[in-house]
Design a protein around this motif. Structure first.
Motif, PDB file in Angstrom:
ATOM      1  N   ILE A   1       0.832  -1.199   0.000  1.00 30.67           N
ATOM      2  CA  ILE A   1       0.000   0.000   0.000  1.00 30.67           C
ATOM      3  C   ILE A   1       0.872   1.257   0.000  1.00 30.67           C
ATOM      4  CG2 ILE A   1      -1.668   1.346   1.345  1.00 30.67           C
ATOM      5  CD1 ILE A   1      -2.751  -1.404   2.364  1.00 30.67           C
ATOM      6  N   VAL A   2       1.903   1.274   0.842  1.00 24.92           N
ATOM      7  CA  VAL A   2       2.797   2.432   0.905  1.00 24.92           C
ATOM      8  C   VAL A   2       3.522   2.611  -0.429  1.00 24.92           C
ATOM      9  CG1 VAL A   2       4.837   3.413   2.012  1.00 24.92           C
ATOM     10  CG2 VAL A   2       3.086   2.299   3.404  1.00 24.92           C
TER      11      VAL A   2
ATOM     12  N   ALA B   1       2.480  18.613  -2.017  1.00 23.61           N
ATOM     13  CA  ALA B   1       3.530  18.120  -1.122  1.00 23.61           C
ATOM     14  C   ALA B   1       3.599  18.914   0.176  1.00 23.61           C
ATOM     15  CB  ALA B   1       4.878  18.161  -1.836  1.00 23.61           C
ATOM     16  N   LEU B   2       3.358  20.226   0.096  1.00 22.61           N
ATOM     17  CA  LEU B   2       3.500  21.093   1.266  1.00 22.61           C
ATOM     18  C   LEU B   2       2.159  21.483   1.887  1.00 22.61           C
ATOM     19  CD1 LEU B   2       6.386  23.434   0.040  1.00 22.61           C
ATOM     20  CD2 LEU B   2       6.537  21.237   1.238  1.00 22.61           C
ATOM     21  N   ALA B   3       1.072  20.922   1.395  1.00 21.48           N
ATOM     22  CA  ALA B   3      -0.244  21.254   1.945  1.00 21.48           C
ATOM     23  C   ALA B   3      -0.362  20.746   3.385  1.00 21.48           C
ATOM     24  CB  ALA B   3      -1.346  20.646   1.085  1.00 21.48           C
ATOM     25  N   PRO B   4      -0.877  21.556   4.309  1.00 23.73           N
ATOM     26  CA  PRO B   4      -1.066  21.083   5.690  1.00 23.73           C
ATOM     27  C   PRO B   4      -1.988  19.872   5.745  1.00 23.73           C
ATOM     28  CG  PRO B   4      -1.312  23.475   5.559  1.00 23.73           C
ATOM     29  CD  PRO B   4      -1.260  22.969   4.149  1.00 23.73           C
ATOM     30  N   TYR B   5      -1.716  18.997   6.682  1.00 31.01           N
ATOM     31  CA  TYR B   5      -2.505  17.765   6.802  1.00 31.01           C
ATOM     32  C   TYR B   5      -3.976  18.030   7.124  1.00 31.01           C
ATOM     33  CZ  TYR B   5       1.554  14.584   6.819  1.00 31.01           C
ATOM     34  OH  TYR B   5       2.655  13.849   6.483  1.00 31.01           O
ATOM     35  N   ASP B   6      -4.264  19.173   7.771  1.00 32.66           N
ATOM     36  CA  ASP B   6      -5.642  19.386   8.226  1.00 32.66           C
ATOM     37  C   ASP B   6      -6.492  20.166   7.229  1.00 32.66           C
ATOM     38  OD1 ASP B   6      -4.353  21.800   8.514  1.00 32.66           O
ATOM     39  OD2 ASP B   6      -4.983  22.140  10.589  1.00 32.66           O
ATOM     40  N   THR B   7      -5.985  20.457   6.025  1.00 32.24           N
ATOM     41  CA  THR B   7      -6.821  21.148   5.048  1.00 32.24           C
ATOM     42  C   THR B   7      -7.881  20.199   4.513  1.00 32.24           C
ATOM     43  OG1 THR B   7      -5.251  20.624   3.286  1.00 32.24           O
ATOM     44  CG2 THR B   7      -5.017  22.754   4.357  1.00 32.24           C
TER      45      THR B   7
ATOM     46  N   ALA C   1      -3.249   1.740  14.810  1.00 28.66           N
ATOM     47  CA  ALA C   1      -3.457   3.135  14.411  1.00 28.66           C
ATOM     48  C   ALA C   1      -2.178   3.941  14.610  1.00 28.66           C
ATOM     49  CB  ALA C   1      -4.608   3.735  15.216  1.00 28.66           C
ATOM     50  N   GLU C   2      -1.477   3.697  15.719  1.00 30.85           N
ATOM     51  CA  GLU C   2      -0.247   4.434  15.980  1.00 30.85           C
ATOM     52  C   GLU C   2       0.819   4.120  14.930  1.00 30.85           C
ATOM     53  OE1 GLU C   2       2.977   5.267  19.582  1.00 30.85           O
ATOM     54  OE2 GLU C   2       1.576   3.575  19.731  1.00 30.85           O
ATOM     55  N   GLN C   3       0.978   2.841  14.602  1.00 27.64           N
ATOM     56  CA  GLN C   3       1.950   2.462  13.580  1.00 27.64           C
ATOM     57  C   GLN C   3       1.611   3.093  12.231  1.00 27.64           C
ATOM     58  OE1 GLN C   3       1.512  -1.779  13.888  1.00 27.64           O
ATOM     59  NE2 GLN C   3       3.338  -2.028  15.162  1.00 27.64           N
ATOM     60  N   ALA C   4       0.329   3.047  11.874  1.00 26.65           N
ATOM     61  CA  ALA C   4      -0.096   3.595  10.583  1.00 26.65           C
ATOM     62  C   ALA C   4       0.196   5.084  10.499  1.00 26.65           C
ATOM     63  CB  ALA C   4      -1.584   3.321  10.371  1.00 26.65           C
ATOM     64  N   GLN C   5      -0.075   5.815  11.578  1.00 30.32           N
ATOM     65  CA  GLN C   5       0.156   7.265  11.571  1.00 30.32           C
ATOM     66  C   GLN C   5       1.651   7.584  11.523  1.00 30.32           C
ATOM     67  OE1 GLN C   5      -1.975   8.611  15.017  1.00 30.32           O
ATOM     68  NE2 GLN C   5      -3.971   8.069  14.165  1.00 30.32           N
ATOM     69  N   GLN C   6       2.456   6.810  12.262  1.00 28.20           N
ATOM     70  CA  GLN C   6       3.895   7.037  12.230  1.00 28.20           C
ATOM     71  C   GLN C   6       4.467   6.765  10.844  1.00 28.20           C
ATOM     72  OE1 GLN C   6       5.002   4.414  15.498  1.00 28.20           O
ATOM     73  NE2 GLN C   6       5.480   6.180  16.787  1.00 28.20           N
ATOM     74  N   ILE C   7       4.012   5.693  10.221  1.00 26.18           N
ATOM     75  CA  ILE C   7       4.506   5.352   8.884  1.00 26.18           C
ATOM     76  C   ILE C   7       4.089   6.415   7.877  1.00 26.18           C
ATOM     77  CG2 ILE C   7       4.149   3.704   6.983  1.00 26.18           C
ATOM     78  CD1 ILE C   7       4.319   1.492   9.160  1.00 26.18           C
TER      79      ILE C   7
ATOM     80  N   ILE D   1       6.467   9.515   8.468  1.00 24.47           N
ATOM     81  CA  ILE D   1       7.858   9.303   8.064  1.00 24.47           C
ATOM     82  C   ILE D   1       7.960   9.141   6.543  1.00 24.47           C
ATOM     83  CG2 ILE D   1       9.811   7.711   8.228  1.00 24.47           C
ATOM     84  CD1 ILE D   1       8.819   7.124  11.138  1.00 24.47           C
ATOM     85  N   ALA D   2       7.088   8.327   5.968  1.00 24.18           N
ATOM     86  CA  ALA D   2       7.143   8.094   4.517  1.00 24.18           C
ATOM     87  C   ALA D   2       6.823   9.371   3.745  1.00 24.18           C
ATOM     88  CB  ALA D   2       6.186   6.973   4.119  1.00 24.18           C
ATOM     89  N   ASP D   3       5.860  10.146   4.253  1.00 18.28           N
ATOM     90  CA  ASP D   3       5.507  11.388   3.568  1.00 18.28           C
ATOM     91  C   ASP D   3       6.645  12.399   3.655  1.00 18.28           C
ATOM     92  OD1 ASP D   3       3.661  13.296   2.281  1.00 18.28           O
ATOM     93  OD2 ASP D   3       3.751  14.305   4.211  1.00 18.28           O
ATOM     94  N   ALA D   4       7.301  12.471   4.801  1.00 16.05           N
ATOM     95  CA  ALA D   4       8.432  13.396   4.934  1.00 16.05           C
ATOM     96  C   ALA D   4       9.528  13.029   3.948  1.00 16.05           C
ATOM     97  CB  ALA D   4       8.965  13.373   6.369  1.00 16.05           C
ATOM     98  N   TYR D   5       9.828  11.741   3.826  1.00 16.52           N
ATOM     99  CA  TYR D   5      10.846  11.309   2.868  1.00 16.52           C
ATOM    100  C   TYR D   5      10.428  11.639   1.444  1.00 16.52           C
ATOM    101  CZ  TYR D   5      13.132   8.286  -0.489  1.00 16.52           C
ATOM    102  OH  TYR D   5      13.774   7.832  -1.610  1.00 16.52           O
TER     103      TYR D   5
END
Length: 206
Positions: free
Chosen positions: A86-87, A109-115, A136-142, A145-149
């Motif tokens: 999926i990732v 790429a730079l749009a805030p997550y809460d828009t 849920a915690e693992q999914a959010q962390q991934i 991290i993946a989005d930042a990369y």
């Protein structure tokens, strides 16, 4: 037909999607800095005030563009896939979008997550990872991290294409420019997934 009538007819025929499509065309041709309501109105051959029937202001226009960029990702609903698949599928679609519209890509790429366009998209992504077996915690962390990369790599890559178009030297012309090509993006994504699986999912610590 009188000019006022012509403007009114154009205003009535325009849609919000017309605005975003024209805006992306404008950005890809002239750069993000060229996007103003006046320039967009000229692109659509209408009066600037006509645009405000469809968007409240420039920020609302940006949200509408981001929404269309998310549609252009063309992601299918995951079915029976591992979280790694999926990732990979998501962020390779992200890579392909950067190739397709490199100058507009930065808006997503730079749009805030809460828009409003981004939040439901990310919620679906997190839910798909949870359905594949992550907490849920693992999914959010991934996701984070993946989005930042991916965002960091692809924004730099997309901007480097602009340097080449302008005939300017690439940010690095010292024989290691291959470190910023898209093949390296894929290698980095594979390495990142292996590390996330080992540390965040299976809990193996160095």
């Amino acid at each position: 037909m009188a000019p006022r009538q012509e403007v009114e007819e154009i205003r009535q025929n325009l849609t919000r999607r017309d605005l975003t499509s024209a805006a992306i065309t404008l950005i890809e041709r002239d750069g993000l800095g060229a996007l103003t309501m006046r320039r967009l109105a000229a692109e659509l051959d209408c009066a600037p005030m006509s645009l405000y029937t469809h968007v409240r202001n420039r920020d609302d226009l940006i949200d509408a563009i981001v929404d269309q960029l998310i549609e252009l990702l063309d992601l299918h609903e995951p079915s029976g896939e591992s979280w790694q698949e999926i990732v990979c599928q998501t962020f390779r679609a992200y890579r392909d979008l950067a190739v397709r519209v490199p100058k507009s890509f930065e808006l997503l790429a730079l749009a805030p997550y809460d828009t409003s366009p981004v939040a439901p998209h990310l919620a679906r992504f997190v839910a798909s990872l949870e359905a594949a077996g992550l907490t849920a915690e693992q999914a959010q962390q991934i996701l984070g991290i993946a989005d930042a990369y991916a965002s960091g790599f692809l924004v730099v890559w997309a901007r480097s294409q602009g340097f080449r178009e302008a005939g300017e030297p690439s940010p690095a012309e010292d024989g290691i420019t291959g470190l910023r090509d898209l093949a390296m993006f894929d290698q980095g994504l594979d390495a990142l997934l292996a590390g996330l699986d080992a540390t965040l999912v299976r809990g193996i610590r160095p």
